[in-house]
Design an enzyme around this catalytic site. Structure first.
Site, PDB file in Angstrom:
ATOM      1  N   GLY A  30     -61.832  93.046   3.571  1.00 51.52           N
ATOM      2  CA  GLY A  30     -61.763  92.123   4.927  1.00 51.52           C
ATOM      3  C   GLY A  30     -62.800  92.511   5.878  1.00 51.52           C
ATOM      4  O   GLY A  30     -63.939  93.012   5.349  1.00 51.52           O
ATOM      5  N   HIS A  36     -69.446  88.618   1.326  1.00 52.40           N
ATOM      6  CA  HIS A  36     -68.223  88.266   0.652  1.00 52.40           C
ATOM      7  C   HIS A  36     -67.782  86.843   0.170  1.00 52.40           C
ATOM      8  O   HIS A  36     -67.419  86.459  -1.119  1.00 52.40           O
ATOM      9  CB  HIS A  36     -66.745  88.707   1.753  1.00 52.40           C
ATOM     10  CG  HIS A  36     -66.782  90.150   2.026  1.00 52.40           C
ATOM     11  ND1 HIS A  36     -67.091  90.282   3.365  1.00 52.40           N
ATOM     12  CD2 HIS A  36     -66.624  91.162   1.290  1.00 52.40           C
ATOM     13  CE1 HIS A  36     -66.840  91.594   3.608  1.00 52.40           C
ATOM     14  NE2 HIS A  36     -66.584  92.465   2.320  1.00 52.40           N
TER      15      HIS A  36
HETATM   16  P1  AMP Z   1     -65.998  95.451   0.988  1.00 51.81           P
HETATM   17  O1  AMP Z   1     -64.990  94.514   1.520  1.00 51.81           O
HETATM   18  O2  AMP Z   1     -67.065  96.014   1.513  1.00 51.81           O
HETATM   19  O3  AMP Z   1     -65.146  96.445  -0.062  1.00 51.81           O
HETATM   20  O4  AMP Z   1     -66.700  94.547  -0.327  1.00 51.81           O
HETATM   21  C1  AMP Z   1     -66.052  93.743  -1.094  1.00 51.81           C
HETATM   22  C2  AMP Z   1     -67.192  93.297  -2.017  1.00 51.81           C
HETATM   23  O5  AMP Z   1     -68.126  92.448  -1.527  1.00 51.81           O
HETATM   24  C3  AMP Z   1     -67.846  94.122  -3.049  1.00 51.81           C
HETATM   25  O6  AMP Z   1     -67.819  93.811  -4.070  1.00 51.81           O
HETATM   26  C4  AMP Z   1     -69.302  94.195  -2.099  1.00 51.81           C
HETATM   27  O7  AMP Z   1     -70.004  94.841  -3.210  1.00 51.81           O
HETATM   28  C5  AMP Z   1     -69.386  92.943  -1.877  1.00 51.81           C
HETATM   29  N1  AMP Z   1     -70.284  92.776  -0.885  1.00 51.81           N
HETATM   30  C6  AMP Z   1     -70.369  93.539   0.430  1.00 51.81           C
HETATM   31  N2  AMP Z   1     -71.362  93.133   1.118  1.00 51.81           N
HETATM   32  C7  AMP Z   1     -72.109  92.355   0.320  1.00 51.81           C
HETATM   33  C8  AMP Z   1     -73.373  91.800   0.552  1.00 51.81           C
HETATM   34  N3  AMP Z   1     -74.259  91.807   1.575  1.00 51.81           N
HETATM   35  N4  AMP Z   1     -73.809  90.804  -0.305  1.00 51.81           N
HETATM   36  C9  AMP Z   1     -72.986  90.531  -1.600  1.00 51.81           C
HETATM   37  N5  AMP Z   1     -71.932  91.285  -1.772  1.00 51.81           N
HETATM   38  C10 AMP Z   1     -71.518  92.084  -0.992  1.00 51.81           C
END
Ligand code: AMP
Length: 282
Positions: A30, A36
């Site tokens: 989130g 995301h």
């Molecule tokens: P998180 O909410 O941080 O657990 O991230 C959820 C998903 O979004 C994971 O697969 C992350 O690698 C991806 N994600 C987070 N930040 C980025 C970004 N800057 N660019 C691409 N994907 C992202």
């Protein structure tokens, strides 16, 4: 867009999905940003049904980490997902995902112990466990994940393959702010000067790519330069490594497919970033 809170309901829905429909899944914690949303759009583009989960997974946080202060804004997240036309949003309670007493954990040896795993013991056990649970509830064909968490993708690819799970990971490029900072929910912690200091991660990576482009194949020289960029910005290096993209083992001589990967603390905020060492655009 349907919002589901109960794991049992999520599983009942996924069991009833028509045969032949492709299911895309985007697991998140989130506080959504463009990184995301790029994953949600990719899933929407490629799959018949897109499920997004929002779950701040307690088991992947260490005792002294930011579980309690982790940013949350469910209302805004749901609006953003509505805007992307996500089909289902699964947002369970921790007490339903880990009913007490809880016993079952997934360990991916080796890959989980290096880089972020060395600094955050137990982190990837928490990640692998929650992702296997989510996959069992959602039953996706594809899971869309960001290269931002490069080690996470490596750990989970191994977990899915070795545990004979048919879900495949589609790993997607890192989305950055115009000035180069990789988007992250934790960037919200960066106020004032810290936001400028945080540019040292992408600057260090950019410099490493430049050195490689100019013919440098000396790992130590590249890493020393990165370290000096980071310290001159007031960052505290956790690790900087040049690794094989599959094994995550350190390269003695960097190659075109090597990955430069780093974790840096800016004040109390721990940030990560990575890129291929080859001189494409950052
Ligand atoms: P998180 O909410 O941080 O657990 O991230 C959820 C998903 O979004 C994971 O697969 C992350 O690698 C991806 N994600 C987070 N930040 C980025 C970004 N800057 N660019 C691409 N994907 C992202």
């Amino acid at each position: 867009m349907q919002i589901i809170n109960s794991p049992a309901e999520m599983q009942a829905i996924s069991r009833a999905w028509a045969k032949g429909k492709s299911i895309g899944f985007v697991p998140t914690m989130g506080f959504l940003h463009e990184g995301h949303l790029s994953l949600v759009r990719e899933s929407k583009h490629n799959c018949d049904i897109t499920v997004v989960s929002i779950f701040v997974n307690p088991s992947q946080f260490g005792a002294n980490e930011d579980l309690v202060s982790y940013p949350r804004d469910m209302k805004r997240d749901l609006e953003l997902l509505e805007g992307c036309k996500a089909d289902y949003v699964f947002c369970p309670e921790a007490s339903d995902m880990y009913p007490k007493p809880y016993h079952s954990w997934v360990n991916v040896d080796g890959l989980s112990e290096v880089l972020c795993g060395a600094s955050r013991p137990g982190h990837f056990r928490g990640v692998a466990t929650v992702v296997l649970k989510l996959v069992n509830l959602v039953k996706p064909d594809y899971m869309y994940m960001g290269e931002k968490d490069f080690q996470q993708v490596a750990v989970l690819n191994t977990m899915l393959k070795e545990l004979n799970v048919l879900t495949r990971i589609a790993s997607c490029p890192i989305v950055r702010e115009p000035d180069g900072l990789a988007m992250s929910s934790r960037n919200t912690y960066l106020t004032g000067e810290a936001r400028q200091q945080a540019l040292c991660l992408s600057k260090a990576i950019f410099n490493a790519k430049l050195m490689y482009k100019e013919g440098c194949r000396n790992v130590n020289s590249i890493i020393t330069e990165c370290q000096s960029i980071i310290s001159s910005h007031g960052g505290e290096t956790d690790y900087i490594k040049i690794v094989n993209p599959n094994t995550l083992l350190e390269e003695l001589i960097p190659k075109d497919d090597s990955r430069i990967i780093l974790a840096v603390k800016i004040g109390k905020t721990r940030l990560i970033d990575n890129a291929s060492i080859t001189p494409d655009t950052l």
